[in-house]
Design a protein around this motif. Structure first.
Motif, mmCIF file in Angstrom:
data_model
loop_
_atom_site.group_PDB
_atom_site.id
_atom_site.type_symbol
_atom_site.label_atom_id
_atom_site.label_comp_id
_atom_site.label_asym_id
_atom_site.label_seq_id
_atom_site.Cartn_x
_atom_site.Cartn_y
_atom_site.Cartn_z
ATOM 1 N N TYR A 26 0.979 -1.212 -0.091
ATOM 2 C CA TYR A 26 0.024 -0.107 0.081
ATOM 3 C C TYR A 26 1.013 1.152 -0.130
ATOM 4 O O TYR A 26 0.538 2.147 -0.757
ATOM 5 C CB TYR A 26 -0.862 -0.033 1.011
ATOM 6 C CG TYR A 26 -1.877 1.299 1.192
ATOM 7 C CD1 TYR A 26 -3.113 1.029 0.104
ATOM 8 C CD2 TYR A 26 -1.509 2.185 2.144
ATOM 9 C CE1 TYR A 26 -3.781 2.095 0.055
ATOM 10 C CE2 TYR A 26 -2.419 3.315 1.902
ATOM 11 C CZ TYR A 26 -3.651 3.427 0.931
ATOM 12 O OH TYR A 26 -4.281 4.429 0.806
ATOM 13 N N PHE A 86 -8.432 3.405 -3.771
ATOM 14 C CA PHE A 86 -7.053 3.603 -3.349
ATOM 15 C C PHE A 86 -7.358 4.000 -1.630
ATOM 16 O O PHE A 86 -6.630 3.384 -0.727
ATOM 17 C CB PHE A 86 -6.463 4.873 -3.991
ATOM 18 C CG PHE A 86 -5.230 5.319 -3.265
ATOM 19 C CD1 PHE A 86 -4.198 4.542 -3.072
ATOM 20 C CD2 PHE A 86 -5.333 6.419 -2.920
ATOM 21 C CE1 PHE A 86 -2.971 4.897 -2.451
ATOM 22 C CE2 PHE A 86 -4.123 7.116 -1.995
ATOM 23 C CZ PHE A 86 -2.971 6.245 -1.925
ATOM 24 N N LEU A 87 -8.294 4.836 -1.627
ATOM 25 C CA LEU A 87 -8.558 5.240 0.064
ATOM 26 C C LEU A 87 -9.142 4.285 0.892
ATOM 27 O O LEU A 87 -8.824 4.052 1.959
ATOM 28 C CB LEU A 87 -9.420 6.471 -0.201
ATOM 29 C CG LEU A 87 -8.782 7.783 -0.737
ATOM 30 C CD1 LEU A 87 -9.654 9.007 -0.852
ATOM 31 C CD2 LEU A 87 -7.493 8.306 -0.024
ATOM 32 N N GLN A 88 -10.164 3.543 0.230
ATOM 33 C CA GLN A 88 -10.858 2.447 1.075
ATOM 34 C C GLN A 88 -9.838 1.239 1.206
ATOM 35 O O GLN A 88 -9.884 0.454 2.465
ATOM 36 C CB GLN A 88 -11.940 1.665 0.153
ATOM 37 C CG GLN A 88 -13.094 2.771 0.185
ATOM 38 C CD GLN A 88 -13.966 2.145 -0.856
ATOM 39 O OE1 GLN A 88 -14.212 1.010 -1.006
ATOM 40 N NE2 GLN A 88 -14.836 3.049 -1.438
ATOM 41 N N THR A 89 -8.565 1.300 0.437
ATOM 42 C CA THR A 89 -7.762 -0.085 0.551
ATOM 43 C C THR A 89 -7.126 0.119 2.167
ATOM 44 O O THR A 89 -7.053 -1.035 2.822
ATOM 45 C CB THR A 89 -6.761 0.024 -0.401
ATOM 46 O OG1 THR A 89 -7.365 -0.055 -1.573
ATOM 47 C CG2 THR A 89 -5.537 -1.197 -0.213
ATOM 48 N N LYS A 90 -6.753 1.133 2.605
ATOM 49 C CA LYS A 90 -5.919 1.372 3.858
ATOM 50 C C LYS A 90 -6.967 1.005 4.882
ATOM 51 O O LYS A 90 -6.537 0.206 5.743
ATOM 52 C CB LYS A 90 -5.699 2.784 3.957
ATOM 53 C CG LYS A 90 -4.669 3.055 5.075
ATOM 54 C CD LYS A 90 -4.238 4.486 5.236
ATOM 55 C CE LYS A 90 -3.197 4.516 6.354
ATOM 56 N NZ LYS A 90 -2.464 6.046 6.176
ATOM 57 N N THR A 91 -8.348 1.361 4.755
ATOM 58 C CA THR A 91 -9.364 0.782 5.708
ATOM 59 C C THR A 91 -9.535 -0.453 5.778
ATOM 60 O O THR A 91 -9.457 -1.270 6.774
ATOM 61 C CB THR A 91 -10.495 1.700 5.594
ATOM 62 O OG1 THR A 91 -10.303 3.103 5.520
ATOM 63 C CG2 THR A 91 -11.413 1.165 6.540
ATOM 64 N N GLU A 129 0.631 4.317 -2.448
ATOM 65 C CA GLU A 129 0.810 5.899 -2.399
ATOM 66 C C GLU A 129 1.793 6.631 -2.997
ATOM 67 O O GLU A 129 1.383 7.684 -3.427
ATOM 68 C CB GLU A 129 1.130 6.065 -0.607
ATOM 69 C CG GLU A 129 -0.223 5.596 0.139
ATOM 70 C CD GLU A 129 0.137 5.840 1.627
ATOM 71 O OE1 GLU A 129 -0.798 6.202 2.392
ATOM 72 O OE2 GLU A 129 1.468 5.347 2.089
ATOM 73 N N GLU A 170 -9.093 6.589 -7.291
ATOM 74 C CA GLU A 170 -9.074 7.312 -6.062
ATOM 75 C C GLU A 170 -9.902 6.732 -4.677
ATOM 76 O O GLU A 170 -9.367 6.383 -3.406
ATOM 77 C CB GLU A 170 -9.448 8.841 -6.146
ATOM 78 C CG GLU A 170 -9.154 9.545 -5.014
ATOM 79 C CD GLU A 170 -9.098 11.210 -5.093
ATOM 80 O OE1 GLU A 170 -8.438 11.669 -4.461
ATOM 81 O OE2 GLU A 170 -9.908 11.794 -5.985
ATOM 82 N N ASP A 171 -11.298 6.540 -4.847
ATOM 83 C CA ASP A 171 -11.996 6.015 -3.923
ATOM 84 C C ASP A 171 -11.383 4.705 -3.252
ATOM 85 O O ASP A 171 -11.453 4.369 -2.228
ATOM 86 C CB ASP A 171 -13.619 6.012 -4.302
ATOM 87 C CG ASP A 171 -14.113 7.349 -4.211
ATOM 88 O OD1 ASP A 171 -13.497 8.280 -3.701
ATOM 89 O OD2 ASP A 171 -15.203 7.441 -4.944
#
Length: 128
Positions: free
Chosen positions: A20, A113-118, A24, A110-111
């Motif tokens: 991840y 990508f951001l959800q992956t961390k969660t 980034e 983008e969405d």
């Protein structure tokens, strides 16, 4: 669970986080096809850790997706939205890696990508 099994799970979670972190860097550099690939693999490594924690193993990406959905989503151990998420990034990576003339935009990744961390955090909490 044996020490070796615990070490495998820790290794896979660390692999998920490191992959991840690579996503980034790629996102910042507008390398969106590579982002799609890296967010899928970071999630895949987290799924492998979760499956291993539940004494399940898969020899393929598709098999891991099926086991993840059957074990964690269908049994309501994780919210259904994470099954949908994993299916989306599975398809995104597949299209980006194997499709001809696929060029992802920031808006397309983008969405996810951001959800992956969660997603990785949720898997880590589930295993703990």
């Amino acid at each position: 669970m044996s020490s070796d099994e615990q070490q495998y799970i820790i290794f896979k979670l660390n692999q998920a986080k490191e992959t991840y972190a690579a996503a980034e860097i790629m996102f910042e550099n507008k390398m969106y096809n590579s982002v799609a690939n890296r967010i899928y693999y970071s999630s895949f490594y987290a799924v492998q850790a979760a499956l291993h924690h539940s004494n399940l193993k898969s020899t393929s990406h598709k098999g891991a997706k099926i086991l993840f959905n059957q074990t964690f989503i269908k049994e309501k151990l994780l919210e259904e939205k994470w099954g949908i998420f994993y299916s989306k990034i599975f398809a995104l990576r597949d299209d980006g890696d194997y499709g001809d003339f696929v060029v992802y935009t920031k808006e397309q990744v983008e969405d996810l990508f951001l959800q992956t961390k969660t997603f990785i955090q949720i898997i880590e909490q589930f295993i703990s």
